[in-house]
Motif scaffolding. Structure first.
Motif, short mmCIF file in Angstrom:
data_model
loop_
_atom_site.label_atom_id
_atom_site.label_comp_id
_atom_site.label_asym_id
_atom_site.label_seq_id
_atom_site.Cartn_x
_atom_site.Cartn_y
_atom_site.Cartn_z
N THR A 177 29.71 19.91 28.85
CA THR A 177 29.35 20.65 30.06
C THR A 177 30.18 21.93 30.16
O THR A 177 29.65 23.00 30.50
CB THR A 177 29.59 19.77 31.30
OG1 THR A 177 28.72 18.63 31.23
CG2 THR A 177 29.34 20.53 32.58
N GLU A 178 31.47 21.83 29.86
CA GLU A 178 32.33 23.00 29.95
C GLU A 178 32.01 24.02 28.86
O GLU A 178 32.09 25.23 29.08
CB GLU A 178 33.80 22.58 29.88
CG GLU A 178 34.27 21.72 31.04
CD GLU A 178 34.11 22.41 32.39
OE1 GLU A 178 34.10 23.66 32.43
OE2 GLU A 178 33.98 21.71 33.41
N GLU B 248 27.63 30.36 29.22
CA GLU B 248 26.99 31.04 30.34
C GLU B 248 27.83 32.22 30.83
O GLU B 248 27.29 33.27 31.20
CB GLU B 248 26.73 30.06 31.48
CG GLU B 248 25.97 30.69 32.65
CD GLU B 248 25.69 29.71 33.78
OE1 GLU B 248 25.35 30.19 34.88
OE2 GLU B 248 25.84 28.49 33.57
N TYR C 256 38.84 28.02 45.48
CA TYR C 256 38.74 26.68 44.88
C TYR C 256 39.24 25.62 45.86
O TYR C 256 38.57 24.61 46.09
CB TYR C 256 39.57 26.66 43.59
CG TYR C 256 39.53 25.37 42.82
CD1 TYR C 256 38.70 25.21 41.71
CD2 TYR C 256 40.33 24.29 43.19
CE1 TYR C 256 38.67 24.03 41.00
CE2 TYR C 256 40.31 23.10 42.48
CZ TYR C 256 39.47 22.97 41.38
OH TYR C 256 39.45 21.79 40.68
N LEU D 89 32.73 29.65 37.01
CA LEU D 89 31.39 29.99 37.50
C LEU D 89 31.24 29.68 38.98
O LEU D 89 30.56 30.41 39.70
CB LEU D 89 30.34 29.22 36.70
CG LEU D 89 30.16 29.63 35.23
CD1 LEU D 89 29.21 28.68 34.52
CD2 LEU D 89 29.66 31.07 35.11
N ASN D 90 31.87 28.62 39.44
CA ASN D 90 31.68 28.18 40.82
C ASN D 90 32.65 28.82 41.81
O ASN D 90 32.32 28.93 43.01
CB ASN D 90 31.83 26.66 40.91
CG ASN D 90 30.70 25.92 40.22
OD1 ASN D 90 29.56 26.39 40.22
ND2 ASN D 90 31.00 24.77 39.62
N HIS D 91 33.85 29.22 41.35
CA HIS D 91 34.89 29.57 42.31
C HIS D 91 35.57 30.92 42.08
O HIS D 91 36.31 31.37 42.95
CB HIS D 91 35.97 28.48 42.32
CG HIS D 91 35.43 27.11 42.53
ND1 HIS D 91 34.69 26.75 43.64
CD2 HIS D 91 35.48 26.00 41.75
CE1 HIS D 91 34.33 25.48 43.53
NE2 HIS D 91 34.79 25.01 42.41
N PRO E 195 35.73 26.41 32.52
CA PRO E 195 34.61 27.35 32.65
C PRO E 195 33.69 27.08 33.84
O PRO E 195 33.25 28.01 34.51
CB PRO E 195 33.88 27.20 31.31
CG PRO E 195 34.98 26.86 30.35
CD PRO E 195 35.90 25.96 31.13
N SER E 196 33.40 25.82 34.13
CA SER E 196 32.53 25.52 35.27
C SER E 196 33.19 25.93 36.58
O SER E 196 32.51 26.38 37.51
CB SER E 196 32.16 24.04 35.30
OG SER E 196 33.31 23.23 35.45
N SER E 197 34.51 25.78 36.67
CA SER E 197 35.22 26.21 37.87
C SER E 197 35.19 27.73 38.00
O SER E 197 35.09 28.26 39.11
CB SER E 197 36.66 25.71 37.85
OG SER E 197 36.71 24.31 37.98
N ALA F 171 29.07 25.92 29.98
CA ALA F 171 29.48 26.85 31.03
C ALA F 171 30.17 28.07 30.44
O ALA F 171 29.97 29.20 30.91
CB ALA F 171 30.40 26.15 32.02
N LYS G 23 18.94 26.36 28.38
CA LYS G 23 19.66 26.81 29.58
C LYS G 23 19.77 28.32 29.67
O LYS G 23 20.50 28.85 30.52
CB LYS G 23 21.06 26.17 29.60
CG LYS G 23 21.05 24.66 29.86
CD LYS G 23 22.44 24.10 29.90
CE LYS G 23 22.44 22.60 30.23
NZ LYS G 23 21.96 22.32 31.60
#
Length: 423
Positions: free
Chosen positions: A180-181, A187, A246, A218-220, A214-216, A184, A57
């Motif tokens: 997954t977290e 990353e 968010y 990256l996304n928000h 962590p994924s939130s 992230a 990744k």
């Protein structure tokens, strides 16, 4: 004779010692690993399992090694499954849902959020107005979340995020989620969005003042103060804008609130609760549901959809909520959490006023009791969502349907008598 006896005793002692050692070795091999062995397994998992995926990744070896430098599994974290063990439903409950839901709304806790929210609304008025203009989320909602999550940034994050996420990805009940977290989080560091040293978290691995996974992040996460990076650890504008972003992502409807406290007549079944049983608010009103304190529903809301919410069944306040309530649940899946945020936001905006309805003396069950009840209801064809020991809206309304079908008053909330009746 005595010589033979003494020699025989020595031989028996040696045989006994050999048997003991063999048994001990067998037990060590058969039982869950010791802490030292778990450490070894964890590091083998990091290098042999996680690293290849992280590398694929785009995570560099430098980032990976820095993230896990000195990290060991934290066996004191909740919801872990030791190697060689199977996950089981906890016998004791600790979440607010298992006591009286009213405990979640302790006045000291609510007042800390509302008074703190009002003072910060004044101190950050220009920033908050700009955020509300851009995103359409009321400032009181953002302040209530900020206050609830980290006490407006005052709460310290005592955990190393890579320790928490690594432990849980290796041996938690939801390994895939935390894996997954964890990727992230790697990353975030790889992209230079935050250094390893800043990656402090809650016991669940949530980051910064908004407590984003962590994924939130990256996304928000949003750079609202214009310094070139989204800093949810130190920047108030970035923190509040990130929360707003968010909520908008998950469907916040501009111009609508979260809901209204109401009275529900006995002629309206508590089993009508849930986000999949919506009606126009005018229809709920036609059924006899009224706002508390003789307030009318706003005219603009009457044609819009609303949903019945009774978090303690007949033993607590009732509400007609809007789709925005379920957006708040995207932040935390608990009905009580979303209700706390809505209630706190109302008090920030309009002053301290508690619910009109009172919370009854319900609760006191173990999670295993509720899971037993759920399985019994499932066996009779009721949809409880999942037999997880959590009394969510599907469980509550199924209880009400079962009670009504068995000649009982429908309360739509679990109790000890109900658990006994359904065994």
């Amino acid at each position: 004779m005595s010589g033979r006896t003494e020699g025989g005793a020595t031989e028996r002692r040696l045989c006994g010692l050999a048997f003991f050692l063999a048994t001990l070795v067998a037990l060590l091999l058969a039982t869950p690993a010791s802490a030292a062995k778990i450490d070894d397994q964890f590091h083998a998992w990091l290098q042999g399992d996680l690293w290849p995926e992280a590398n694929a990744k785009g995570i560099s070896r430098k980032t990976f090694d820095a993230a896990f430098d000195g990290v060991k599994p934290n066996l004191k974290l909740p919801d872990l499954v030791m190697p060689g063990k199977k996950a089981t439903t906890p016998q004791k409950q600790h979440q607010a849902e298992f006591g009286s839901p009213g405990a979640y709304f302790a006045e000291k806790t609510v007042r800390a959020v509302t008074s703190g929210g009002r003072s910060r609304a004044a101190a950050n008025a220009r920033t908050i107005a700009a955020i509300e203009k851009r995103y359409g989320v009321p400032d009181e909602v953002l302040l209530a979340i900020w206050g609830r999550e980290t006490g407006f940034g005052a709460a310290k994050m005592p955990y190393d995020a890579f320790e928490v996420l690594g432990t849980k990805a290796f041996m938690a009940t939801r390994k895939d989620f935390f894996r997954t977290e964890l990727l992230a989080a790697l990353e975030i560091v790889e992209r230079g969005l935050a250094p390893v040293s800043a990656m402090k978290s809650s016991w669940a691995g949530a980051l910064g003042q908004p407590q984003f996974m962590p994924s939130s992040f990256l996304n928000h996460a949003v750079d609202f103060d214009g310094d070139g990076r989204a800093d949810i650890w130190n920047s108030v504008p970035d923190t509040l804008a990130s929360i707003a972003n968010y909520l908008v992502h998950y469907g916040w409807v501009k111009g609508r609130g979260w809901g209204f406290e109401v009275t529900v007549p006995e002629t309206v079944s508590c089993s009508l609760e849930g986000p999949d049983q919506g009606k126009r608010i005018s229809e709920w009103a036609d059924m006899g549901i009224k706002r508390v304190a003789a307030k009318p529903f706003p005219a603009r809301e009457l044609k819009a959809e609303g949903f019945l919410l009774m978090p303690a069944g007949r033993s607590g306040p009732a509400f007609i909520v809007t789709p925005n309530f379920y957006v708040l649940k995207q932040y935390n899946t608990s009905d009580l959490y979303a209700l706390f945020i809505g209630h706190g936001a109302d008090r920030i905006a309009h002053g301290d006023s508690n619910f009109s309805g009172s919370w009854g003396a319900v609760g006191g069950l173990h999670r295993s009791d509720i899971a037993t009840l759920q399985r019994a209801l499932e066996a009779e064809g009721y949809d409880v969502g999942s037999a997880d020991g959590l009394p969510g809206f599907k469980t509550r309304r199924s209880i009400g349907k079962w009670q009504a079908g068995n000649g009982r008053a429908a309360t739509c909330f679990p109790d000890a008598d109900l658990v006994t009746a359904l065994k």
